[in-house]
Write a protein that holds these residues in place. Structure first.
Motif, PDB file in Angstrom:
ATOM      1  N   LEU A 236       0.843  -1.203   0.000  1.00 15.60           N
ATOM      2  CA  LEU A 236       0.000   0.000   0.000  1.00 15.60           C
ATOM      3  C   LEU A 236       0.874   1.246   0.000  1.00 15.60           C
ATOM      4  N   LYS A 237       0.521   2.213  -0.826  1.00 18.59           N
ATOM      5  CA  LYS A 237       1.287   3.458  -0.881  1.00 18.59           C
ATOM      6  C   LYS A 237       0.477   4.557  -0.213  1.00 18.59           C
ATOM      7  N   GLY A 238       0.617   4.662   1.098  1.00 18.85           N
ATOM      8  CA  GLY A 238      -0.171   5.634   1.836  1.00 18.85           C
ATOM      9  C   GLY A 238      -1.187   4.918   2.704  1.00 18.85           C
ATOM     10  N   SER A 239      -2.179   5.662   3.187  1.00 15.79           N
ATOM     11  CA  SER A 239      -3.169   5.085   4.095  1.00 15.79           C
ATOM     12  C   SER A 239      -4.149   4.202   3.346  1.00 15.79           C
TER      13      SER A 239
ATOM     14  N   ASP B  40      -7.283   5.007   1.655  1.00 11.30           N
ATOM     15  CA  ASP B  40      -7.854   5.905   2.659  1.00 11.30           C
ATOM     16  C   ASP B  40      -9.021   5.227   3.384  1.00 11.30           C
TER      17      ASP B  40
ATOM     18  N   TRP C 140      -3.590   2.071   8.122  1.00 20.36           N
ATOM     19  CA  TRP C 140      -3.233   3.450   8.457  1.00 20.36           C
ATOM     20  C   TRP C 140      -2.134   3.390   9.523  1.00 20.36           C
ATOM     21  N   GLU C 141      -1.265   4.378   9.532  1.00 15.55           N
ATOM     22  CA  GLU C 141      -0.188   4.372  10.535  1.00 15.55           C
ATOM     23  C   GLU C 141      -0.737   4.431  11.957  1.00 15.55           C
TER      24      GLU C 141
ATOM     25  N   ASN D  68       7.916   2.311  12.568  1.00 13.63           N
ATOM     26  CA  ASN D  68       7.894   2.137  11.107  1.00 13.63           C
ATOM     27  C   ASN D  68       7.919   0.668  10.677  1.00 13.63           C
TER      28      ASN D  68
END
Ligand SMILES: [Fe+2]
Ligand SMILES: [Fe+2]
Ligand SMILES: [Fe+2]
Lengths: 230, 218
Positions: B127-130, B151, B168-169, B178
């Motif tokens: 996944l590139k991002g949330s 998202d 999501w982080e 991380n």
């Protein structure tokens, strides 16, 4: 820690120029292909942005997150070179999202570190000179600009960045948001970037991201931002 | 559109510390009482604005509100599905053996349950991002598929969600930093296989339960 943001490798110097103009960014991306991208040193200590950003966040963000983008970019670039050598166009096209993500992550973080500075070393305050003029021409006054910028940051749905950019056609500045690691390229020149990924603030602010957005103004390096306007 | 119903935060089917040590109590507390609650608050606010815009025949405002409704309703739907498909490690339902029929289908599709999990984790880490990783079932063909949504997008029309994992982080950062690979591994210790099996055997409406009405409005 070194006083200069970048190591003296070709790739790193190109990355620095990438902040100066979009034409330089295009040059930087070609020289990235030839050399390896490397993690730039920070121009300040990890703890130097406290209390706005904790030393722990800065260390993880720089040593781990940024390094991962550098590694991912180099790996994708290598694969792309192999695909080029084989004239495999489909493979090159398939690699573009990875190159955009990791290359964007490298460019964005490099610009971000550079547009921050410790409060005792020039961080915070208000823009001056030509930068002040263009911000006021688009947003009326600095406080309205800050409110708009914080609103843009708060409105990001997912991971992303808010930027003050210069429109290369009109010379005017505007606030724009970008998803994930999409870099500011093409029609716009990046001036000021704020990382709105959760990793940029979570250890210190958790879900209270508005507090991070408010605190970061104390460590903005306006001189660096102004330098990108030229 | 009069008297728009207010959505409310569902209780978790376990305590905030019940998923330790795989997901910390601090993460669960913030994730449930702050993040999920914020999606609900913003959804209710957007729906109230929508009611006003409808009553004024203000079509432009209605369109402007769509994004906020989609994002926040998606956050509510996705997190509700997520909480239900987790369970304390000590439960017998945290074992794949609690999902015998699904395991047969997973083995037929992926070779083994372990290979399915490896593939699923690779998709999570890509996944590139949330976003979210999902095991879904295609409603037409009945086939199992691994997919992602960005998202707070929900799984698309035509797919039935069986298992959703929040990437999501905020879902792991306080504990795993991380190291999202360790989170992706750790989460399998607290997957509620029995619930995933129930969804496998259920209709789409059954999976979404009381959320079905909300989903149909998206
Ligand atoms: Fe970042
Ligand atoms: Fe979330
Ligand atoms: Fe979440």
């Amino acid at each position: 820690m070194s006083a200069t943001l970048f190591r003296t490798s070709t790739a790193a110097r190109s990355a620095l120029r990438a902040g100066a103009s979009s034409r330089a960014a295009a040059i930087a991306s070609t020289s990235f292909v030839r050399g390896k991208a490397t993690l730039p040193d920070l121009p300040y200590d990890y703890g130097a942005l406290e209390p706005s950003i904790s030393g722990k966040i800065m260390e993880l963000h720089h040593k781990n997150h940024h390094q991962t983008y550098v590694n991912g970019f180099n790996a994708a670039t290598e694969q792309n070179q192999a695909a080029e050598a084989k004239q495999d166009i489909a493979a090159q096209v398939a690699l573009q999202p990875l190159i955009n993500f990791h290359g964007g992550g490298h460019i964005n973080h490099t610009l971000f570190w550079e547009n921050l500075a410790p409060s005792k070393n020039g961080g915070g305050g208000e823009p001056t000179g030509q930068l002040k003029n263009v911000i006021e021409s688009s947003y009326g006054d600095f406080s309205s600009f800050k409110t708009k910028f914080n609103g843009a940051l708060a409105g990001i749905q997912g991971s992303g960045w808010a930027w003050l950019v210069k429109d290369n056609e009109t010379g005017q500045v505007q606030i724009r948001t970008y998803a994930n690691q999409d870099p500011v390229v093409g029609k716009y020149t990046p001036l000021l970037g704020v990382d709105a990924w959760e990793h940029a603030y979570y250890l210190q602010y958790q879900n209270r991201k508005a507090e991070y957005f408010s605190a970061i103004w104390d460590v903005i390096n306006w001189k660096a931002v102004e330098g990108r306007l030229k | 559109m009069a008297a728009q119903a207010k959505y409310t935060l569902p209780d978790l089917p376990y305590k905030h510390d019940a998923l330790e040590p795989h997901i910390s109590a601090q993460i669960m507390t913030l994730h449930h009482t702050k993040h999920h609650q914020t999606y609900i608050n913003n959804l209710n606010a957007a729906l109230t604005s929508l009611t006003t815009a409808v009553s004024k025949n203000d079509i432009v405002s209605q369109l402007h509100l769509q994004e906020a409704i989609k994002f926040n309703a998606g956050g509510h739907v996705n997190h509700s599905i997520f909480w239900e498909n987790l369970i304390p490690f000590s439960s017998p339902n945290a074992q794949p053996s609690a999902a015998p029929k699904l395991c047969v289908a997973l083995i037929a599709r992926f070779g083994s349950v372990e290979k399915f999990q490896e593939k699923f984790n690779a998709v999570l880490l890509g996944l590139k991002g949330s976003g979210w990783g999902w095991l879904v079932q295609d409603i037409e063909s009945g086939n199992l598929e691994i997919t992602t949504s960005k998202d707070q997008d929900i799984v698309p029309v035509g797919k039935k969600p069986l298992l959703g994992i929040d990437m999501w982080e905020h879902a792991y950062y306080l504990q795993y930093l991380n190291d999202k690979g360790s989170y992706a591994k750790g989460i399998w210790k607290v997957v509620n296989w029995k619930k995933v099996e129930e969804r496998f055997e259920s209709t789409l409406e059954g999976v979404f339960g009381t959320l079905a009405g909300l989903r149909n409005n998206l």
